[in-house]
Structures are given as C-alpha cells and as structure tokens.
Design a protein around this motif. Structure first.
Motif, PDB file in Angstrom:
ATOM      1  N   ILE A 120       0.864  -1.181   0.000  1.00  0.00           N
ATOM      2  CA  ILE A 120       0.000   0.000   0.000  1.00  0.00           C
ATOM      3  C   ILE A 120       0.901   1.232   0.000  1.00  0.00           C
ATOM      4  O   ILE A 120       1.798   1.355   0.839  1.00  0.00           O
ATOM      5  CB  ILE A 120      -0.927   0.007   1.227  1.00  0.00           C
ATOM      6  CG1 ILE A 120      -1.849  -1.212   1.203  1.00  0.00           C
ATOM      7  CG2 ILE A 120      -1.735   1.299   1.278  1.00  0.00           C
ATOM      8  CD1 ILE A 120      -2.689  -1.379   2.465  1.00  0.00           C
ATOM      9  N   LEU A 121       0.651   2.136  -0.944  1.00  0.00           N
ATOM     10  CA  LEU A 121       1.499   3.314  -1.106  1.00  0.00           C
ATOM     11  C   LEU A 121       0.739   4.590  -0.752  1.00  0.00           C
ATOM     12  O   LEU A 121      -0.474   4.696  -0.978  1.00  0.00           O
ATOM     13  CB  LEU A 121       1.985   3.413  -2.557  1.00  0.00           C
ATOM     14  CG  LEU A 121       2.749   2.209  -3.109  1.00  0.00           C
ATOM     15  CD1 LEU A 121       3.031   2.401  -4.589  1.00  0.00           C
ATOM     16  CD2 LEU A 121       4.037   1.984  -2.333  1.00  0.00           C
ATOM     17  N   GLU A 122       1.435   5.543  -0.202  1.00  0.00           N
ATOM     18  CA  GLU A 122       0.816   6.841   0.066  1.00  0.00           C
ATOM     19  C   GLU A 122       0.360   7.470  -1.249  1.00  0.00           C
ATOM     20  O   GLU A 122       1.025   7.344  -2.276  1.00  0.00           O
ATOM     21  CB  GLU A 122       1.818   7.759   0.769  1.00  0.00           C
ATOM     22  CG  GLU A 122       1.187   9.018   1.343  1.00  0.00           C
ATOM     23  CD  GLU A 122       2.102   9.783   2.281  1.00  0.00           C
ATOM     24  OE1 GLU A 122       1.726  10.896   2.686  1.00  0.00           O
ATOM     25  OE2 GLU A 122       3.197   9.258   2.604  1.00  0.00           O
ATOM     26  N   ASN A 123      -0.830   8.089  -1.219  1.00  0.00           N
ATOM     27  CA  ASN A 123      -1.473   8.727  -2.365  1.00  0.00           C
ATOM     28  C   ASN A 123      -2.071   7.733  -3.350  1.00  0.00           C
ATOM     29  O   ASN A 123      -2.488   8.114  -4.445  1.00  0.00           O
ATOM     30  CB  ASN A 123      -0.523   9.689  -3.090  1.00  0.00           C
ATOM     31  CG  ASN A 123      -0.071  10.825  -2.200  1.00  0.00           C
ATOM     32  OD1 ASN A 123      -0.859  11.359  -1.418  1.00  0.00           O
ATOM     33  ND2 ASN A 123       1.190  11.182  -2.275  1.00  0.00           N
ATOM     34  N   MET A 124      -2.127   6.460  -2.988  1.00  0.00           N
ATOM     35  CA  MET A 124      -2.830   5.462  -3.792  1.00  0.00           C
ATOM     36  C   MET A 124      -4.334   5.656  -3.594  1.00  0.00           C
ATOM     37  O   MET A 124      -4.795   5.932  -2.476  1.00  0.00           O
ATOM     38  CB  MET A 124      -2.406   4.061  -3.355  1.00  0.00           C
ATOM     39  CG  MET A 124      -2.997   2.913  -4.141  1.00  0.00           C
ATOM     40  SD  MET A 124      -2.372   1.295  -3.532  1.00  0.00           S
ATOM     41  CE  MET A 124      -0.796   1.214  -4.385  1.00  0.00           C
ATOM     42  N   VAL A 125      -5.107   5.519  -4.670  1.00  0.00           N
ATOM     43  CA  VAL A 125      -6.561   5.705  -4.608  1.00  0.00           C
ATOM     44  C   VAL A 125      -7.247   4.402  -5.012  1.00  0.00           C
ATOM     45  O   VAL A 125      -6.924   3.816  -6.041  1.00  0.00           O
ATOM     46  CB  VAL A 125      -7.026   6.852  -5.536  1.00  0.00           C
ATOM     47  CG1 VAL A 125      -8.550   6.975  -5.533  1.00  0.00           C
ATOM     48  CG2 VAL A 125      -6.391   8.176  -5.098  1.00  0.00           C
ATOM     49  N   PHE A 126      -8.195   3.962  -4.181  1.00  0.00           N
ATOM     50  CA  PHE A 126      -8.941   2.739  -4.481  1.00  0.00           C
ATOM     51  C   PHE A 126     -10.236   2.715  -3.684  1.00  0.00           C
ATOM     52  O   PHE A 126     -10.482   3.574  -2.833  1.00  0.00           O
ATOM     53  CB  PHE A 126      -8.107   1.486  -4.177  1.00  0.00           C
ATOM     54  CG  PHE A 126      -7.494   1.431  -2.797  1.00  0.00           C
ATOM     55  CD1 PHE A 126      -8.263   1.124  -1.678  1.00  0.00           C
ATOM     56  CD2 PHE A 126      -6.137   1.669  -2.633  1.00  0.00           C
ATOM     57  CE1 PHE A 126      -7.691   1.058  -0.410  1.00  0.00           C
ATOM     58  CE2 PHE A 126      -5.551   1.604  -1.370  1.00  0.00           C
ATOM     59  CZ  PHE A 126      -6.339   1.289  -0.257  1.00  0.00           C
ATOM     60  N   THR A 127     -11.070   1.730  -3.988  1.00  0.00           N
ATOM     61  CA  THR A 127     -12.292   1.515  -3.229  1.00  0.00           C
ATOM     62  C   THR A 127     -12.143   0.297  -2.323  1.00  0.00           C
ATOM     63  O   THR A 127     -11.388  -0.623  -2.621  1.00  0.00           O
ATOM     64  CB  THR A 127     -13.521   1.275  -4.130  1.00  0.00           C
ATOM     65  OG1 THR A 127     -13.450  -0.043  -4.689  1.00  0.00           O
ATOM     66  CG2 THR A 127     -13.624   2.305  -5.234  1.00  0.00           C
ATOM     67  N   ILE A 128     -12.869   0.316  -1.221  1.00  0.00           N
ATOM     68  CA  ILE A 128     -13.121  -0.869  -0.411  1.00  0.00           C
ATOM     69  C   ILE A 128     -14.635  -1.007  -0.374  1.00  0.00           C
ATOM     70  O   ILE A 128     -15.339  -0.027  -0.100  1.00  0.00           O
ATOM     71  CB  ILE A 128     -12.547  -0.748   1.012  1.00  0.00           C
ATOM     72  CG1 ILE A 128     -11.039  -0.484   0.972  1.00  0.00           C
ATOM     73  CG2 ILE A 128     -12.855  -2.008   1.819  1.00  0.00           C
ATOM     74  CD1 ILE A 128     -10.419  -0.241   2.345  1.00  0.00           C
ATOM     75  N   GLU A 129     -15.170  -2.209  -0.666  1.00  0.00           N
ATOM     76  CA  GLU A 129     -16.621  -2.349  -0.788  1.00  0.00           C
ATOM     77  C   GLU A 129     -17.095  -3.739  -0.377  1.00  0.00           C
ATOM     78  O   GLU A 129     -17.589  -4.510  -1.214  1.00  0.00           O
ATOM     79  CB  GLU A 129     -17.066  -2.028  -2.210  1.00  0.00           C
ATOM     80  CG  GLU A 129     -16.215  -2.650  -3.311  1.00  0.00           C
ATOM     81  CD  GLU A 129     -16.613  -2.148  -4.689  1.00  0.00           C
ATOM     82  OE1 GLU A 129     -17.758  -2.407  -5.119  1.00  0.00           O
ATOM     83  OE2 GLU A 129     -15.759  -1.491  -5.330  1.00  0.00           O
ATOM     84  N   PRO A 130     -16.955  -4.095   0.897  1.00  0.00           N
ATOM     85  CA  PRO A 130     -17.317  -5.445   1.334  1.00  0.00           C
ATOM     86  C   PRO A 130     -18.777  -5.783   1.100  1.00  0.00           C
ATOM     87  O   PRO A 130     -19.671  -4.956   1.277  1.00  0.00           O
ATOM     88  CB  PRO A 130     -16.990  -5.430   2.831  1.00  0.00           C
ATOM     89  CG  PRO A 130     -17.026  -3.983   3.204  1.00  0.00           C
ATOM     90  CD  PRO A 130     -16.527  -3.242   2.008  1.00  0.00           C
ATOM     91  N   MET A 131     -18.999  -7.043   0.710  1.00  0.00           N
ATOM     92  CA  MET A 131     -20.338  -7.614   0.550  1.00  0.00           C
ATOM     93  C   MET A 131     -20.452  -8.782   1.523  1.00  0.00           C
ATOM     94  O   MET A 131     -19.749  -9.777   1.380  1.00  0.00           O
ATOM     95  CB  MET A 131     -20.534  -8.101  -0.892  1.00  0.00           C
ATOM     96  CG  MET A 131     -20.623  -6.982  -1.911  1.00  0.00           C
ATOM     97  SD  MET A 131     -19.948  -7.440  -3.539  1.00  0.00           S
ATOM     98  CE  MET A 131     -18.238  -6.897  -3.353  1.00  0.00           C
ATOM     99  N   LEU A 132     -21.317  -8.663   2.524  1.00  0.00           N
ATOM    100  CA  LEU A 132     -21.522  -9.716   3.512  1.00  0.00           C
ATOM    101  C   LEU A 132     -22.915 -10.307   3.344  1.00  0.00           C
ATOM    102  O   LEU A 132     -23.835  -9.627   2.895  1.00  0.00           O
ATOM    103  CB  LEU A 132     -21.375  -9.166   4.934  1.00  0.00           C
ATOM    104  CG  LEU A 132     -20.067  -8.442   5.262  1.00  0.00           C
ATOM    105  CD1 LEU A 132     -20.008  -8.121   6.756  1.00  0.00           C
ATOM    106  CD2 LEU A 132     -18.845  -9.232   4.835  1.00  0.00           C
TER     107      LEU A 132
END
Length: 294
Positions: free
Chosen positions: A232-244
């Motif tokens: 994981i890098l600083e200024n990295m952009v992504f989503t987290i979207e858990p489906m339970l």
C-alpha cells in the motif's frame, strides 16, 4: 411485480437508456464494447486527488438523494431517474451508463442481489433492503461509492447485517497504512464478519479508481494472504466495498452465486440476503482520507 411465488427477485422490465447532454464529457468507453486497458498509476498527485474528491462528492450526494426517496411502493427505475438527474445537474456523467453495455445510471441491488442490479420496474416492499451504487465522472476522473438502505420495517437480523457490513468497511479502512500489504484489508473485514457468522463474498472486490473506472488494482475483502501482497502506497486511490451475507460458505471460503441472463445481476445461490457499503479513498501517511463524502 417481478418476484416469484417464493418472493425471490426475477428480472423486470428495463426502460431505454437515458440521455446525457452533449456538453457533459463522457468516459472514453461510452459507445464501445469496453474500456481501453489502463496503463496509468493508482498513485495520484494532490491536485488530481481533489478532482476525484469532487466526483466522489457528487456521487455521494446522489446516493443520499436516492436514499431519501427509498420507501415501499417506489420502483428501482424511479430511483435511477433521481440518480441520473442529480449527476447531470451537477455536470457529471453517470459512470455506469454505457459501461460494458450497462443500461442505467446506477446499480440497485435488493435483498439477495449481491451487486450490479439493473434498475427496472421492481417495486420496493416493506422489509426489503436495497444497495444503491453510484459512480460519477467529471474532470476526467471517477468517484465511486455505495450504501445499503432499509425499506420500511426490516427484520432484526437483516438490520444487524446491514450495520455489520457498514462496520466491516470501517474496519477495512482502519487497517490501511502505507507500507502494509493490500491483503490486510480483507483480513480485517473477514475476521470481523466471522464474529457474527456472516459470509464474505470473495469474487467481487474493491478496485483502483480515478482516471479509470476500474484500474486493474484488486482489493479483496477476505484474508488473501499470501496473495495480494502488493504494498500500500501513500497517495494510492482505491475503493473498499465489502459484501456480507446471512448465508454461509457452501465449501471452504466460497459463497456460491448466480448471474442472470442480463450478464450483470448477481444473486446468492441460496437466496440469503446480502448488504454492501463502499467508499473511494486516498491513502495518507496516517491511514485514509475518504473521497466520497456528501
């Protein structure tokens, strides 16, 4: 009403695609079979992050506008119209509209639908839950989030699932720090979900987002060690979207699912109900900065 005798969802009638004013910039994939391969970076400059935040804010406000209209008797088509008009008014393009042929400006996933539900003439009923997934494209970048809403009076175990899924997203975000491996995110989510006996969907993940709707970066929501060990890098952009889900794996580590003939709608095979929450975020020195707040 598109539900069968057991109350399970079946495909409804989908209206024609909505129009977008010509002065609103389109993502490059509109009118094509799919997006071109992304060869850029998931690490963004501060200036570009602020543009993603603007798109994310529009998407978040659209989700809240749709959520305010969620009630028994409303169709998912009507909810999609609200989402579409909100983004157009804000000068943004609805990212899902025309993405690999998707016909609508939002995803509306009810009850046993895990993700990618297509808005149609399905009528919301008291006791349903519905996930609203919206992505806005403006200034050449996307901002992506989703949120699950309760429709009327919901069963206690279903309401608990929704709240647990929201908290699992929080746990995943709190695990993020520069220098850690991507798989710590899924480890945090899955360990929390297991405390309550919830199933975790493995085959649909978070992703890099920004200049591309889906950059190719994969963010799993389960303990994927030693796979997905990228830093994981600083200024990295992504989503987290858990489906339970309220269902449990039919074999170790796997929740079975089916896809409708529309090539989009994904449901749990055992028809157990499922919830999802998502944010787009940028990695900071101390954790994450959420870019999809209203």
């Amino acid at each position: 009403m598109p539900r069968n005798a057991l109350g399970h969802l079946v495909p409804g009638r989908v209206s024609p695609m909505r129009s977008v004013p010509k002065d609103i910039a389109r993502p490059e994939y509109v009118g094509k079979a799919g997006p071109k391969p992304f060869d850029g970076s998931d690490v963004y400059s501060g200036e570009k992050v602020e543009l993603i935040r603007e798109s994310g804010r529009i998407a978040a406000q659209a989700v809240e506008a749709v959520g305010a209209a969620v009630r028994p008797g409303v169709t998912t088509e009507e909810l999609d119209q609200i989402a579409h008009e909100f983004m157009i008014h804000a000068g943004a393009y609805p990212s899902t509209l025309g993405y690999r042929g998707f016909p609508k400006s939002s995803c509306t996933s009810l009850n046993e639908v895990i993700c990618h539900g297509i808005p149609d003439d399905t009528v919301l009923e008291d006791g349903d839950i519905i996930n609203i997934d919206i992505t806005a494209f403006k200034n050449g970048v996307h901002g992506d989030l989703n949120k699950t809403f309760l429709v009327g009076e919901v069963r206690e175990d279903v309401a608990a699932l929704v709240e647990g899924t929201r908290e699992s997203l929080n746990r995943g975000m709190k695990s993020v720090a520069p220098g850690r491996q991507l798989n710590v995110i899924g480890r945090a989510i899955e360990s929390y979900a297991k405390r309550f006996g919830y199933g975790v969907i493995r085959d649909f993940t978070g992703h890099g987002v920004g200049e591309a709707f889906h950059s190719g970066l994969v963010i799993p929501h389960y303990d994927a060690a030693p796979r997905f060990d990228a830093e994981i890098l600083e200024n990295m952009v992504f989503t987290i979207e858990p489906m339970l889900t309220l269902g449990t794996p039919d074999k170790p580590g796997s929740i079975a699912w089916d896809q409708w003939e529309d090539d989009w709608t994904v449901t749990t095979r055992d028809k157990s109900w499922t919830a999802q929450f998502e944010h787009t975020m940028v990695v900071t020195a101390r954790g994450v900065d959420v870019l999809t707040l209203p």
